[in-house]
Design a protein around this motif. Structure first.
Motif, PDB file in Angstrom:
ATOM      1  N   HIS A  72       0.858  -1.190   0.000  1.00  0.00           N
ATOM      2  CA  HIS A  72       0.000   0.000   0.000  1.00  0.00           C
ATOM      3  C   HIS A  72       0.891   1.238   0.000  1.00  0.00           C
ATOM      4  O   HIS A  72       1.904   1.282   0.711  1.00  0.00           O
ATOM      5  CB  HIS A  72      -0.881  -0.024   1.259  1.00  0.00           C
ATOM      6  N   GLU A 108      -1.635  -0.717  -4.192  1.00  0.00           N
ATOM      7  CA  GLU A 108      -2.799   0.152  -3.983  1.00  0.00           C
ATOM      8  C   GLU A 108      -2.336   1.519  -3.478  1.00  0.00           C
ATOM      9  O   GLU A 108      -1.502   1.602  -2.568  1.00  0.00           O
ATOM     10  CB  GLU A 108      -3.749  -0.483  -2.961  1.00  0.00           C
ATOM     11  N   THR A 160       1.412  -0.777   4.434  1.00  0.00           N
ATOM     12  CA  THR A 160       1.885   0.502   3.870  1.00  0.00           C
ATOM     13  C   THR A 160       3.417   0.492   3.893  1.00  0.00           C
ATOM     14  O   THR A 160       4.032   0.472   4.957  1.00  0.00           O
ATOM     15  CB  THR A 160       1.354   1.708   4.689  1.00  0.00           C
TER      16      THR A 160
END
Ligand SMILES: Cc1ncc(COP(=O)(O)O)c(C=O)c1O
Length: 388
Positions: A101, A126, A146
């Protein structure tokens, strides 16, 4: 050493080059070796990362530019890329894997955004866009996957200053890396690694080259492992800048301090003059005291480059065209950081999402070059006559 002394002396060694002042241009594809053993060991140890072993992997000219910018920014090493955009996309590619992410600042340079929305989607990464003013609130957006928080401060169309140390602290707590597009800050006015950044990106096309005549990028790293990961990625892609362009960028950089000093002073004069005009709603320039990002800029930066936005009160497309099309010195064109003044229209409402751009008014982005500010102001004043 002072920063101008650094600019003049880093990245060159005249006595190792017959006394020649500038680091020469090494044109190379083939590099020859004295023995089979030397050939076989050409990528051993640090030679993979810092050795001259094949033209596409770098020559003394490319290394001189990358190392100089890395030293100016306070990093351990750097790589050159074929454009500033490639510097951003290579840096993202180096640290993101499928399933990761990415937190991307909503004010980012539009082609970087397009890369996330196309190639990174295809690669299974993403992206979530976040408000450039989020500060410590970034913690609430960080997920377990992330890997990267990408920043650009100030954004090069809307000029929001990000709280980089706060964002970096939150990201590091969750093992995410901080990438920064530091083109506006330049290696002189914002020291990325002292503010918690892990990877810094420069579109050297702008102030470093300074002549509006080449495209080139540089990525620098805070730590050796990040430098090696960047280098592994650019080597794998065959991504490099041409030695002639590196030479030109190095030559441009020698005078960057003097140019920026003059351009900053002129930009402040012009921005202050614009701010007082009744046609102007807001000047988006962090160096102005009235700017909402001024306190962060003052805390973290040691200067301002000469690119800013001007939000005009409602004006028709025709009226703005009459004003802009007939400027004498401000030419209409993309890019910035060269010796000449430029202007372009900008439409953040077309793509901004976090939050959507809902501020009324017509936005123009101005770049202030090395002309005399009084001439630029009279050009702008004549333009206002045509706006009415
Ligand atoms: C903030 C910023 N980053 C990166 C780039 C890309 O640089 P280049 O034109 O060298 O690809 C630009 C170009 O305008 C820019 O404004």
């Amino acid at each position: 050493m002072g920063k101008n002394t650094d600019l003049v002396h880093l990245g060159r060694d005249p006595m190792a080059q017959h006394g020649v002042v500038n680091t020469p241009v090494y044109h190379a594809s083939t590099i020859v070796y004295p023995t089979i053993e030397a050939f076989k060991n050409r990528a051993a140890d640090d030679r993979k990362y810092r050795g001259v072993r094949y033209g596409a992997y770098g020559t003394p000219t490319t290394f001189a530019l990358a190392d100089t910018v890395a030293q100016l920014e306070g990093g351990v090493g750097g790589v050159v890329t074929s454009s500033g955009l490639a510097a951003a996309t290579m840096a993202l590619t180096a640290f993101l894997n499928s399933g990761d992410h990415l937190l991307m600042v909503d004010s980012v340079y539009t082609p970087t955004r397009e890369f996330c929305n196309s190639v990174l989607v295809r690669l299974g990464v993403e992206t979530t866009y976040y408000d450039p003013l989020i500060g410590t609130g970034i913690a609430g957006l960080i997920r377990s996957n992330t890997r990267v928080v990408f920043t650009e401060s100030p954004g090069s169309l809307t000029f929001e200053v990000q709280d980089i140390p706060a964002i970096a602290a939150a990201a590091h707590q969750r093992d995410a890396l901080i990438l920064l597009d530091n083109t506006w800050g330049t290696p002189l006015f914002f020291k990325p690694f002292a503010h918690g950044v892990d990877i810094s990106i420069q579109a050297a096309t702008k102030y470093i080259a300074g002549g509006s005549d080449l495209v080139i990028g540089i990525i620098t790293a805070a730590e050796e492992q990040y430098f090696r990961q960047l280098k592994d990625t650019t080597l794998a892609f065959g991504e490099i800048a041409a030695p002639d362009d590196c030479y030109q960028a190095l030559k441009g950089m020698r005078s960057m301090g003097a140019r920026l000093k003059q351009q900053q002073a002129a930009a402040l004069d012009v921005a202050r003059w614009l701010q007082d005009r009744s046609e102007v709603k807001r000047v988006l320039y962090p160096a102005l005291e009235e700017n909402p990002g001024h306190h962060l800029w003052q805390r973290d930066f040691t200067g301002a480059s000469s690119l800013f936005g001007v939000l005009f009160h409602e004006a028709s497309e025709e009226a703005v065209a009459r004003m802009v099309d007939n400027y004498r010195y401000f030419k209409i064109g993309a890019s910035w950081g060269g010796f000449e003044s430029l202007v372009i229209p900008a439409d953040p409402a077309a793509y901004r999402t976090a939050p959507p751009w809902d501020e009324s008014g017509y936005l123009l982005r101005y770049h202030i070059g090395l002309e005399d500010p009084q001439d630029l102001i009279s050009d702008l004043a004549d333009g206002f006559q045509r706006l009415h």
